[in-house]
Write a protein that holds these residues in place. Structure first.
Motif, PDB file in Angstrom:
ATOM      1  N   ALA A 110       0.823  -1.220   0.000  1.00  0.00           N
ATOM      2  CA  ALA A 110       0.000   0.000   0.000  1.00  0.00           C
ATOM      3  C   ALA A 110       0.853   1.264   0.000  1.00  0.00           C
ATOM      4  CB  ALA A 110      -0.922  -0.004   1.209  1.00  0.00           C
ATOM      5  N   PHE A 111       1.997   1.231   0.710  1.00  0.00           N
ATOM      6  CA  PHE A 111       2.839   2.426   0.848  1.00  0.00           C
ATOM      7  C   PHE A 111       4.129   2.295   0.037  1.00  0.00           C
ATOM      8  CE2 PHE A 111       0.054   2.973   4.479  1.00  0.00           C
ATOM      9  CZ  PHE A 111      -0.143   4.356   4.501  1.00  0.00           C
ATOM     10  N   ARG A 112       4.010   1.793  -1.166  1.00  0.00           N
ATOM     11  CA  ARG A 112       5.185   1.713  -2.033  1.00  0.00           C
ATOM     12  C   ARG A 112       5.795   3.103  -2.205  1.00  0.00           C
ATOM     13  NH1 ARG A 112       1.122  -0.870  -4.479  1.00  0.00           N
ATOM     14  NH2 ARG A 112       0.850   0.746  -6.082  1.00  0.00           N
ATOM     15  N   GLY A 113       7.110   3.201  -1.958  1.00  0.00           N
ATOM     16  CA  GLY A 113       7.781   4.494  -2.062  1.00  0.00           C
ATOM     17  C   GLY A 113       7.757   5.310  -0.779  1.00  0.00           C
ATOM     18  N   GLU A 114       7.081   4.821   0.250  1.00  0.00           N
ATOM     19  CA  GLU A 114       7.020   5.523   1.538  1.00  0.00           C
ATOM     20  C   GLU A 114       7.703   4.658   2.600  1.00  0.00           C
ATOM     21  OE1 GLU A 114       5.945   8.494   2.041  1.00  0.00           O
ATOM     22  OE2 GLU A 114       4.931   8.919   0.142  1.00  0.00           O
ATOM     23  N   ALA A 115       9.022   4.542   2.472  1.00  0.00           N
ATOM     24  CA  ALA A 115       9.781   3.643   3.354  1.00  0.00           C
ATOM     25  C   ALA A 115       9.666   4.058   4.814  1.00  0.00           C
ATOM     26  CB  ALA A 115      11.252   3.613   2.932  1.00  0.00           C
ATOM     27  N   LYS A 116       9.575   5.346   5.091  1.00  0.00           N
ATOM     28  CA  LYS A 116       9.503   5.807   6.479  1.00  0.00           C
ATOM     29  C   LYS A 116       8.219   5.325   7.152  1.00  0.00           C
ATOM     30  CE  LYS A 116       9.752   9.915   9.383  1.00  0.00           C
ATOM     31  NZ  LYS A 116       9.899  11.411   9.417  1.00  0.00           N
ATOM     32  N   VAL A 117       7.124   5.342   6.400  1.00  0.00           N
ATOM     33  CA  VAL A 117       5.855   4.877   6.964  1.00  0.00           C
ATOM     34  C   VAL A 117       5.897   3.369   7.180  1.00  0.00           C
ATOM     35  CG1 VAL A 117       3.372   4.667   6.563  1.00  0.00           C
ATOM     36  CG2 VAL A 117       4.562   6.762   5.918  1.00  0.00           C
ATOM     37  N   ILE A 118       6.440   2.638   6.202  1.00  0.00           N
ATOM     38  CA  ILE A 118       6.501   1.178   6.314  1.00  0.00           C
ATOM     39  C   ILE A 118       7.361   0.765   7.502  1.00  0.00           C
ATOM     40  CG2 ILE A 118       7.204  -0.952   5.164  1.00  0.00           C
ATOM     41  CD1 ILE A 118       6.747   0.559   2.477  1.00  0.00           C
ATOM     42  N   ALA A 119       8.581   1.306   7.561  1.00  0.00           N
ATOM     43  CA  ALA A 119       9.476   0.966   8.673  1.00  0.00           C
ATOM     44  C   ALA A 119       8.923   1.469   9.995  1.00  0.00           C
ATOM     45  CB  ALA A 119      10.866   1.558   8.410  1.00  0.00           C
ATOM     46  N   GLY A 120       8.357   2.679   9.978  1.00  0.00           N
ATOM     47  CA  GLY A 120       7.836   3.259  11.211  1.00  0.00           C
ATOM     48  C   GLY A 120       6.715   2.446  11.814  1.00  0.00           C
ATOM     49  N   ARG A 121       5.839   1.904  10.951  1.00  0.00           N
ATOM     50  CA  ARG A 121       4.721   1.134  11.489  1.00  0.00           C
ATOM     51  C   ARG A 121       5.211  -0.056  12.312  1.00  0.00           C
ATOM     52  NH1 ARG A 121      -0.602  -1.757   8.618  1.00  0.00           N
ATOM     53  NH2 ARG A 121      -1.760  -1.728  10.589  1.00  0.00           N
ATOM     54  N   PHE A 122       6.193  -0.754  11.820  1.00  0.00           N
ATOM     55  CA  PHE A 122       6.599  -1.993  12.486  1.00  0.00           C
ATOM     56  C   PHE A 122       7.688  -1.783  13.536  1.00  0.00           C
ATOM     57  CE2 PHE A 122       4.878  -3.163   8.317  1.00  0.00           C
ATOM     58  CZ  PHE A 122       3.780  -3.875   8.771  1.00  0.00           C
ATOM     59  N   VAL A 241     -11.012  -1.185  11.032  1.00  0.00           N
ATOM     60  CA  VAL A 241     -10.651  -1.898   9.813  1.00  0.00           C
ATOM     61  C   VAL A 241      -9.680  -3.025  10.153  1.00  0.00           C
ATOM     62  CG1 VAL A 241      -9.705  -1.680   7.486  1.00  0.00           C
ATOM     63  CG2 VAL A 241     -10.912   0.245   8.536  1.00  0.00           C
ATOM     64  N   CYS A 242      -9.873  -4.174   9.534  1.00  0.00           N
ATOM     65  CA  CYS A 242      -8.983  -5.308   9.765  1.00  0.00           C
ATOM     66  C   CYS A 242      -7.549  -4.915   9.421  1.00  0.00           C
ATOM     67  CB  CYS A 242      -9.436  -6.479   8.903  1.00  0.00           C
ATOM     68  SG  CYS A 242      -8.806  -8.070   9.440  1.00  0.00           S
ATOM     69  N   SER A 243      -6.586  -5.368  10.223  1.00  0.00           N
ATOM     70  CA  SER A 243      -5.201  -4.923  10.063  1.00  0.00           C
ATOM     71  C   SER A 243      -4.594  -5.332   8.732  1.00  0.00           C
ATOM     72  CB  SER A 243      -4.343  -5.452  11.218  1.00  0.00           C
ATOM     73  OG  SER A 243      -4.368  -6.865  11.274  1.00  0.00           O
ATOM     74  N   GLU A 244      -5.148  -6.373   8.103  1.00  0.00           N
ATOM     75  CA  GLU A 244      -4.643  -6.759   6.792  1.00  0.00           C
ATOM     76  C   GLU A 244      -5.018  -5.758   5.701  1.00  0.00           C
ATOM     77  OE1 GLU A 244      -5.914  -8.891   8.860  1.00  0.00           O
ATOM     78  OE2 GLU A 244      -4.656 -10.693   8.947  1.00  0.00           O
ATOM     79  N   ALA A 245      -6.007  -4.886   5.979  1.00  0.00           N
ATOM     80  CA  ALA A 245      -6.499  -3.966   4.953  1.00  0.00           C
ATOM     81  C   ALA A 245      -6.371  -2.499   5.341  1.00  0.00           C
ATOM     82  CB  ALA A 245      -7.968  -4.273   4.642  1.00  0.00           C
ATOM     83  N   ASP A 246      -6.041  -2.196   6.585  1.00  0.00           N
ATOM     84  CA  ASP A 246      -6.091  -0.802   7.034  1.00  0.00           C
ATOM     85  C   ASP A 246      -5.055   0.083   6.353  1.00  0.00           C
ATOM     86  OD1 ASP A 246      -3.853  -1.785   8.274  1.00  0.00           O
ATOM     87  OD2 ASP A 246      -4.401  -1.153  10.297  1.00  0.00           O
ATOM     88  N   ALA A 247      -3.950  -0.486   5.862  1.00  0.00           N
ATOM     89  CA  ALA A 247      -2.927   0.324   5.208  1.00  0.00           C
ATOM     90  C   ALA A 247      -3.467   0.992   3.944  1.00  0.00           C
ATOM     91  CB  ALA A 247      -1.710  -0.543   4.862  1.00  0.00           C
ATOM     92  N   PHE A 248      -4.366   0.317   3.244  1.00  0.00           N
ATOM     93  CA  PHE A 248      -4.915   0.884   2.011  1.00  0.00           C
ATOM     94  C   PHE A 248      -5.829   2.073   2.325  1.00  0.00           C
ATOM     95  CE2 PHE A 248      -3.863  -3.532   1.160  1.00  0.00           C
ATOM     96  CZ  PHE A 248      -3.119  -3.417  -0.004  1.00  0.00           C
ATOM     97  N   ILE A 249      -6.521   2.015   3.445  1.00  0.00           N
ATOM     98  CA  ILE A 249      -7.343   3.150   3.863  1.00  0.00           C
ATOM     99  C   ILE A 249      -6.449   4.296   4.335  1.00  0.00           C
ATOM    100  CG2 ILE A 249      -8.986   3.932   5.624  1.00  0.00           C
ATOM    101  CD1 ILE A 249     -10.369   1.261   5.389  1.00  0.00           C
ATOM    102  N   ALA A 250      -5.426   3.973   5.136  1.00  0.00           N
ATOM    103  CA  ALA A 250      -4.527   5.007   5.641  1.00  0.00           C
ATOM    104  C   ALA A 250      -3.818   5.732   4.496  1.00  0.00           C
ATOM    105  CB  ALA A 250      -3.509   4.386   6.583  1.00  0.00           C
ATOM    106  N   ARG A 251      -3.476   5.001   3.453  1.00  0.00           N
ATOM    107  CA  ARG A 251      -2.793   5.600   2.311  1.00  0.00           C
ATOM    108  C   ARG A 251      -3.613   6.736   1.712  1.00  0.00           C
ATOM    109  NH1 ARG A 251       2.198   5.703  -0.610  1.00  0.00           N
ATOM    110  NH2 ARG A 251       1.669   6.876  -2.465  1.00  0.00           N
TER     111      ARG A 251
END
Length: 307
Positions: A110-122, A241-251
């Motif tokens: 969902a956050f392709r190109g947004e490495a800070k968001v991806i790394a930050g989440r986990f 929202v289920c955690s498997e899908a919430d990234a697409f909404i957050a995007r």
């Protein structure tokens, strides 16, 4: 949005949430029953002999045990009934829906190109989980001996209207009922319908919130520091929202809200939402649930703020 469109959106969201969650609720009920039937208390005692190790293991077990927040509450309750400490059980419950490979993959996509968001989440999410677990370890000491046995009985009687049936107790009737595939299926069905009632209530409330809250007015203040984080945390709680899908909404909120606010949404949602809160209050002691909510909200807010 006019009333007709709002009601149409409400119906769509409600049925979509039900269709999305039912398989996970069934899976959670199945795993919870397996835990209740076959997991020996001695295994739990060995794993959590060192409390902080139990917290660390609980924070990472989702990597091999992926479940979303729709299914995790009954499993955590079963582990608690088997003797897992309150701190480790709650840590397990908030960690598995976030730190698991399915969520990692969906967020990265969902956050392709947004490495800070991806790394930050986990990374930040895992740090927040460890902090929450450590605080719970300090504030919720593990019961032992007869007190633990009493809690085991009380939880099971409250949740199922029957005695516990555990191997360490003298509940012969319940033990006999557990024998055979029919008793096992009956237990899974009872767990599923017990959780399903509260999930459905939460889904109705969540669908109403997502359909009738005017999002345009919220987006106007999405770049205001602190306030934007609070708004996104509230939305994460209400949207459920289920955690498997919430990234697409957050995007979709990224153009209007800061990365810190997006991270607050992505970290809080898997840990705490409206439908799960209803399940928590029905499954665990009220005082513990209130304390858990306060610690989760405070820790996530501070973690996202310093990101």
């Amino acid at each position: 949005m006019d009333a007709a469109n709002s009601y149409a959106l409400f119906s769509y969201i409600l049925w979509a949430m039900i269709a999305e969650a039912l398989p996970f609720l069934l899976l959670g009920s199945l795993i919870a029953t397996i835990v209740r039937y076959y997991l020996k208390p001695e295994v739990i005692e060995r794993i959590t002999a060192v409390p902080i190790f139990g917290i660390l293991l609980a924070s990472l077990i989702g990597l091999i045990f992926p479940l979303c927040e729709c299914a995790i509450v009954p499993v955590a309750r079963s582990l608690r009934e088997k003797g897992l400490s309150p701190a480790a059980a709650y840590t397990f419950m908030i960690a598995v829906p976030l730190i698991n490979p399915i969520v990692i993959f969906s967020t990265a996509y969902a956050f392709r190109g947004e490495a800070k968001v991806i790394a930050g989440r986990f990374i930040l999410g895992w740090v927040a989980i460890l902090i929450i677990g450590a605080l719970l370890l300090l504030l919720l000491p593990s019961p032992s001996g007869e007190k633990k046995k009493h809690i085991h009985h009380k939880h099971t009687e409250d949740n199922h209207g029957a005695s516990c049936g555990c191997a360490s107790c003298s509940c012969e009737t319940a033990a006999k009922e557990k024998q055979g595939i029919r008793g096992f299926i009956s237990s899974v069905a009872g767990e599923f319908f017990f959780m399903g009632r509260y999930f459905l209530l939460g889904a109705v409330i969540t669908s109403a919130a997502r359909s009738f809250i005017p999002m345009e007015s919220l987006m106007k203040i999405g770049r205001i520091p602190i306030l934007s984080e609070i708004i996104m945390m509230v939305l994460a709680f209400l949207f459920s929202v289920c955690s498997e899908a919430d990234a697409f909404i957050a995007r979709g909120y990224l153009p209007w809200f800061s990365q810190k606010a997006i991270l607050a949404f992505l970290i809080l949602g898997p840990m705490l939402d409206l439908k799960n809160t209803l399940l928590l209050f029905r499954s665990f002691p009220r005082r513990e649930v209130i304390l858990l909510i306060i610690i989760i909200v405070g820790t996530v807010f501070v973690t996202a703020a310093i990101a």
